[in-house]
Design an enzyme around this catalytic site. Structure first.
Site, PDB file in Angstrom:
ATOM      1  CE  LYS A  38      44.989  43.574  39.768  1.00 31.47           C
ATOM      2  NZ  LYS A  38      44.149  42.584  39.062  1.00 31.47           N
ATOM      3  N   GLY A  39      43.850  47.022  45.562  1.00 30.17           N
ATOM      4  CA  GLY A  39      42.751  47.314  46.485  1.00 30.17           C
ATOM      5  C   GLY A  39      42.639  48.749  46.948  1.00 30.17           C
ATOM      6  CD  GLU A  93      47.225  47.690  51.545  1.00 27.92           C
ATOM      7  OE1 GLU A  93      46.342  48.015  50.729  1.00 27.92           O
ATOM      8  OE2 GLU A  93      47.663  46.545  51.598  1.00 27.92           O
ATOM      9  CG  ASP A  94      43.067  47.138  50.412  1.00 26.45           C
ATOM     10  OD1 ASP A  94      44.068  46.947  51.128  1.00 26.45           O
ATOM     11  OD2 ASP A  94      42.734  46.340  49.511  1.00 26.45           O
ATOM     12  CG  ASP A  97      43.638  40.040  57.099  1.00 28.53           C
ATOM     13  OD1 ASP A  97      42.929  39.971  58.111  1.00 28.53           O
ATOM     14  OD2 ASP A  97      43.760  39.083  56.308  1.00 28.53           O
ATOM     15  CE  LYS A 125      39.591  41.384  57.463  1.00 26.39           C
ATOM     16  NZ  LYS A 125      39.621  40.151  56.612  1.00 26.39           N
ATOM     17  CG  PHE A 146      36.782  37.953  52.804  1.00 30.56           C
ATOM     18  CD1 PHE A 146      38.163  37.844  52.882  1.00 30.56           C
ATOM     19  CD2 PHE A 146      36.206  38.284  51.588  1.00 30.56           C
ATOM     20  CE1 PHE A 146      38.962  38.059  51.772  1.00 30.56           C
ATOM     21  CE2 PHE A 146      36.997  38.506  50.465  1.00 30.56           C
ATOM     22  CZ  PHE A 146      38.377  38.381  50.550  1.00 30.56           C
ATOM     23  CB  VAL A 147      34.941  43.589  53.956  1.00 30.50           C
ATOM     24  CG1 VAL A 147      34.277  43.449  55.315  1.00 30.50           C
ATOM     25  CG2 VAL A 147      36.407  43.982  54.126  1.00 30.50           C
ATOM     26  CG  ASP A 153      40.059  41.063  45.077  1.00 30.76           C
ATOM     27  OD1 ASP A 153      40.742  41.470  46.036  1.00 30.76           O
ATOM     28  OD2 ASP A 153      40.351  40.052  44.417  1.00 30.76           O
ATOM     29  NE  ARG A 159      40.525  44.156  42.309  1.00 29.98           N
ATOM     30  CZ  ARG A 159      41.355  43.804  43.271  1.00 29.98           C
ATOM     31  NH1 ARG A 159      41.374  44.484  44.408  1.00 29.98           N
ATOM     32  NH2 ARG A 159      42.166  42.781  43.124  1.00 29.98           N
TER      33      ARG A 159
END
Ligand code: IMP
Ligand code: MG
Length: 178
Positions: A38-39, A93-94, A97, A125, A146-147, A153, A159
Site C-alpha cells: 500500500k506504501g 515503489e515507496d 530497502d 535506502k 526506519f521511516v 507505515d 501512512r
C-alpha cells in the site's frame, strides 16, 4: 519522531520526477504505471496527477514474512489485472530497502513480456541493499533508518502523514505538518 523530508521538499521533488517521466515517455502510447500496495499510493497519485502522457494504472500487493522484515521470500498477495505484454511498464515503489521485493516484481514483469520495465522509487535506502536493483527515477537517497509517512507505515500507522519522518523509539508525538 523527527521530520526527515518535509511536505514542500516532497512536492518539489515529485514535480521534478514527473517532468522527467513525462519527457521520457512522451512518444509512448502504451504506458502502464504499476504501484506496489500500500506504501506507494500517496507518491503514485501525486506523481501521476502531474503526467500528461496517456497511461493505464494497476497494482501489485506483496508480502514478506514478518510485519516489517524482508527475509528474501516475497509473496504476491495481489497480482496486476492488466496484460503487460508489449507495454512500457513503470513500476512505482515507496522505498527500496533490501531490494528483494523489487527484484521479484521486476523479474516477473520482464518474464511476462513487457516491452520495457523501469522503476520509479521515492526513497532509496542503499545501505540496506541485498539484491541489486536499478532505480531509473529516484526521489531521495536516505540513510539506513526506519521511516514513516507519505504512504509508509509502521504496523499500518502513520501512512497519512504528509511528510517523511524517522521513527526512533516508537510511537511518540506526531509533529504537525510544516
Ligand atoms: P525490500 O524488499 O526490503 O526492498 O522492502 C521493501 C518494502 O519494505 C517496502 O516496500 C516497504 O513496504 C517496506 N519498508 C522497507 N523499509 C521501510 C521503512 O523504513 N519504513 C517503512 N516501510 C519500509
Ligand atoms: Mg511497499
Amino acid at each position: 519522531m523527527r521530520v526527515l523530508i518535509s511536505q514542500q521538499d516532497l512536492e518539489r521533488r515529485v514535480a521534478e520526477l514527473a517532468r522527467e517521466v513525462d519527457r521520457d515517455y512522451a512518444g509512448s502510447d502504451r504506458l502502464v504505471c504499476v504501484g506496489v500496495l500500500k506504501g506507494s499510493v500517496f507518491f503514485m497519485v501525486d506523481l501521476l496527477k502531474r503526467l500528461t502522457v496517456p497511461l493505464a494504472i494497476d497494482f501489485f500487493q506483496t508480502a514478506s514474512y514478518g510485519a516489517n522484515t524482508s527475509p528474501g521470500e516475497v509473496r504476491i498477495k495481489k497480482d496486476i489485472d492488466l496484460s503487460i505484454r508489449g507495454k512500457d511498464v513503470l513500476l512505482i515503489e515507496d522505498i527500496v530497502d533490501t531490494g528483494w521485493t523489487l527484484r521479484t516484481i521486476l523479474d516477473l514483469l520482464r518474464f511476462r513480456g513487457a516491452r520495457s520495465v523501469k522503476l520509479c522509487a521515492l526513497l532509496d535506502k542503499a545501505a540496506a541493499r541485498e539484491m541489486e536493483v536499478r532505480i531509473d527515477y529516484c526521489g531521495f537517497k536516505i540513510d539506513k533508518l526506519f521511516v514513516v509517512g507519505y504512504g509508509l507505515d509502521f504496523d499500518e500507522r502513520y501512512r497519512n502523514l504528509p511528510y517523511i519522518a524517522v521513527l526512533d523509539e516508537g510511537p511518540a508525538d506526531v509533529p504537525s505538518p510544516s
